[in-house]
Design a protein around this motif. Sequence first.
Motif, mmCIF file in Angstrom:
data_model
loop_
_atom_site.group_PDB
_atom_site.id
_atom_site.type_symbol
_atom_site.label_atom_id
_atom_site.label_comp_id
_atom_site.label_asym_id
_atom_site.label_seq_id
_atom_site.Cartn_x
_atom_site.Cartn_y
_atom_site.Cartn_z
ATOM 1 N N SER A 1 -12.149 -0.007 -6.676
ATOM 2 C CA SER A 1 -11.230 0.900 -5.986
ATOM 3 C C SER A 1 -10.431 0.149 -4.924
ATOM 4 C CB SER A 1 -12.019 2.046 -5.345
ATOM 5 O OG SER A 1 -11.168 2.863 -4.595
ATOM 6 N N GLN A 2 -11.117 -0.698 -4.181
ATOM 7 C CA GLN A 2 -10.444 -1.490 -3.139
ATOM 8 C C GLN A 2 -9.404 -2.419 -3.757
ATOM 9 O OE1 GLN A 2 -13.099 -4.001 -0.928
ATOM 10 N NE2 GLN A 2 -11.475 -4.896 0.294
ATOM 11 N N LEU A 3 -9.752 -3.064 -4.866
ATOM 12 C CA LEU A 3 -8.819 -3.976 -5.518
ATOM 13 C C LEU A 3 -7.634 -3.225 -6.115
ATOM 14 C CD1 LEU A 3 -11.299 -6.463 -7.231
ATOM 15 C CD2 LEU A 3 -9.807 -6.917 -5.274
ATOM 16 N N GLU A 4 -7.872 -2.025 -6.636
ATOM 17 C CA GLU A 4 -6.768 -1.220 -7.154
ATOM 18 C C GLU A 4 -5.801 -0.841 -6.031
ATOM 19 O OE1 GLU A 4 -8.657 2.032 -9.179
ATOM 20 O OE2 GLU A 4 -8.803 0.928 -11.067
ATOM 21 N N GLN A 5 -6.339 -0.482 -4.882
ATOM 22 C CA GLN A 5 -5.478 -0.147 -3.738
ATOM 23 C C GLN A 5 -4.678 -1.373 -3.294
ATOM 24 O OE1 GLN A 5 -8.101 1.438 -0.771
ATOM 25 N NE2 GLN A 5 -8.308 3.421 -1.774
ATOM 26 N N GLU A 6 -5.355 -2.512 -3.232
ATOM 27 C CA GLU A 6 -4.678 -3.746 -2.841
ATOM 28 C C GLU A 6 -3.590 -4.103 -3.850
ATOM 29 O OE1 GLU A 6 -5.783 -8.468 -2.276
ATOM 30 O OE2 GLU A 6 -7.350 -6.963 -1.992
ATOM 31 N N ASN A 7 -3.887 -3.940 -5.135
ATOM 32 C CA ASN A 7 -2.914 -4.232 -6.184
ATOM 33 C C ASN A 7 -1.692 -3.320 -6.059
ATOM 34 O OD1 ASN A 7 -1.859 -5.410 -8.520
ATOM 35 N ND2 ASN A 7 -2.808 -3.878 -9.842
ATOM 36 N N THR A 8 -1.927 -2.051 -5.821
ATOM 37 C CA THR A 8 -0.829 -1.101 -5.658
ATOM 38 C C THR A 8 0.029 -1.476 -4.458
ATOM 39 O OG1 THR A 8 -2.198 0.635 -6.627
ATOM 40 C CG2 THR A 8 -0.279 1.346 -5.379
ATOM 41 N N LEU A 9 -0.625 -1.807 -3.364
ATOM 42 C CA LEU A 9 0.112 -2.204 -2.154
ATOM 43 C C LEU A 9 0.948 -3.454 -2.412
ATOM 44 C CD1 LEU A 9 0.670 -1.842 0.887
ATOM 45 C CD2 LEU A 9 -1.334 -3.300 1.301
ATOM 46 N N LEU A 10 0.366 -4.445 -3.077
ATOM 47 C CA LEU A 10 1.104 -5.675 -3.354
ATOM 48 C C LEU A 10 2.284 -5.420 -4.291
ATOM 49 C CD1 LEU A 10 -1.814 -8.248 -3.692
ATOM 50 C CD2 LEU A 10 -0.159 -8.048 -1.824
ATOM 51 N N LYS A 11 2.099 -4.530 -5.239
ATOM 52 C CA LYS A 11 3.202 -4.203 -6.144
ATOM 53 C C LYS A 11 4.351 -3.538 -5.393
ATOM 54 C CE LYS A 11 0.840 -3.665 -10.569
ATOM 55 N NZ LYS A 11 0.436 -2.702 -11.620
ATOM 56 N N THR A 12 4.018 -2.670 -4.454
ATOM 57 C CA THR A 12 5.086 -1.993 -3.705
ATOM 58 C C THR A 12 5.799 -2.946 -2.755
ATOM 59 O OG1 THR A 12 3.544 -1.266 -1.994
ATOM 60 C CG2 THR A 12 3.952 0.258 -3.808
ATOM 61 N N LEU A 13 5.104 -3.945 -2.272
ATOM 62 C CA LEU A 13 5.702 -4.874 -1.317
ATOM 63 C C LEU A 13 6.419 -6.042 -1.986
ATOM 64 C CD1 LEU A 13 2.844 -4.969 1.328
ATOM 65 C CD2 LEU A 13 4.994 -3.689 1.429
ATOM 66 N N ALA A 14 6.130 -6.302 -3.256
ATOM 67 C CA ALA A 14 6.743 -7.436 -3.932
ATOM 68 C C ALA A 14 8.181 -7.095 -4.317
ATOM 69 C CB ALA A 14 5.942 -7.793 -5.173
ATOM 70 N N SER A 15 9.027 -8.126 -4.279
ATOM 71 C CA SER A 15 10.426 -7.946 -4.690
ATOM 72 C C SER A 15 10.492 -7.896 -6.217
ATOM 73 C CB SER A 15 11.283 -9.093 -4.161
ATOM 74 O OG SER A 15 10.923 -10.284 -4.832
ATOM 75 N N PRO A 16 11.575 -7.337 -6.765
ATOM 76 C CA PRO A 16 11.716 -7.313 -8.231
ATOM 77 C C PRO A 16 11.700 -8.714 -8.845
ATOM 78 C CG PRO A 16 13.313 -5.841 -7.218
ATOM 79 C CD PRO A 16 12.640 -6.579 -6.109
ATOM 80 N N GLU A 17 12.241 -9.700 -8.133
ATOM 81 C CA GLU A 17 12.230 -11.065 -8.648
ATOM 82 C C GLU A 17 10.792 -11.600 -8.739
ATOM 83 O OE1 GLU A 17 14.079 -10.344 -5.764
ATOM 84 O OE2 GLU A 17 15.940 -9.959 -6.842
ATOM 85 N N GLN A 18 10.007 -11.305 -7.714
ATOM 86 C CA GLN A 18 8.614 -11.763 -7.704
ATOM 87 C C GLN A 18 7.831 -11.103 -8.835
ATOM 88 O OE1 GLN A 18 7.759 -10.624 -3.686
ATOM 89 N NE2 GLN A 18 7.759 -12.760 -2.954
ATOM 90 N N LEU A 19 8.058 -9.817 -9.062
ATOM 91 C CA LEU A 19 7.366 -9.111 -10.148
ATOM 92 C C LEU A 19 7.757 -9.681 -11.502
ATOM 93 C CD1 LEU A 19 7.488 -5.409 -8.894
ATOM 94 C CD2 LEU A 19 5.496 -6.909 -9.038
#
Length: 131
Positions: free
Chosen positions: A76-94
């Motif tokens: 659960s913690q890793l899923e939250q962290e993953n979601t947060l990182l996805k929202t903070l990453a730029s489209p180029e980084q993704l």
Amino acid sequence: MKVTVLQKQGSDRIAMKVLFLELEQHLKSSSGASVVAIDNKIEQAMDLVKSHLMYAVREEVEVLKEQIKELIEKNSQLEQENTLLKTLASPEQLAQFQAQLQTGSPPSSSQSQGTTQQPAQPASQGSGPSA
């Protein structure tokens, strides 16, 4: 005299037969009792083994339940962290990350520094209000 000797031999034979019959019955009853005693001891030993195994299984189940609970929390913690990182990453980084996943190549040091540094700064800002 011959009659008494024959009678004595006959009574000796009968006495011997009776003695053997009694001895045979005694041996059968005591061996039967021995078999029952051995069966009881085997049953007690099996019950003891069963109780030890059940105790060990219960302990193992408790350990596994605790591990499952910890893994669920970590997931659960890793899923939250993953979601947060996805929202903070730029489209180029993704896009760069998706390309790396498809090729199976690890990120280079300059790319990984660029991707980790940018999300890390906003992540510390974003995690402050949520805590």
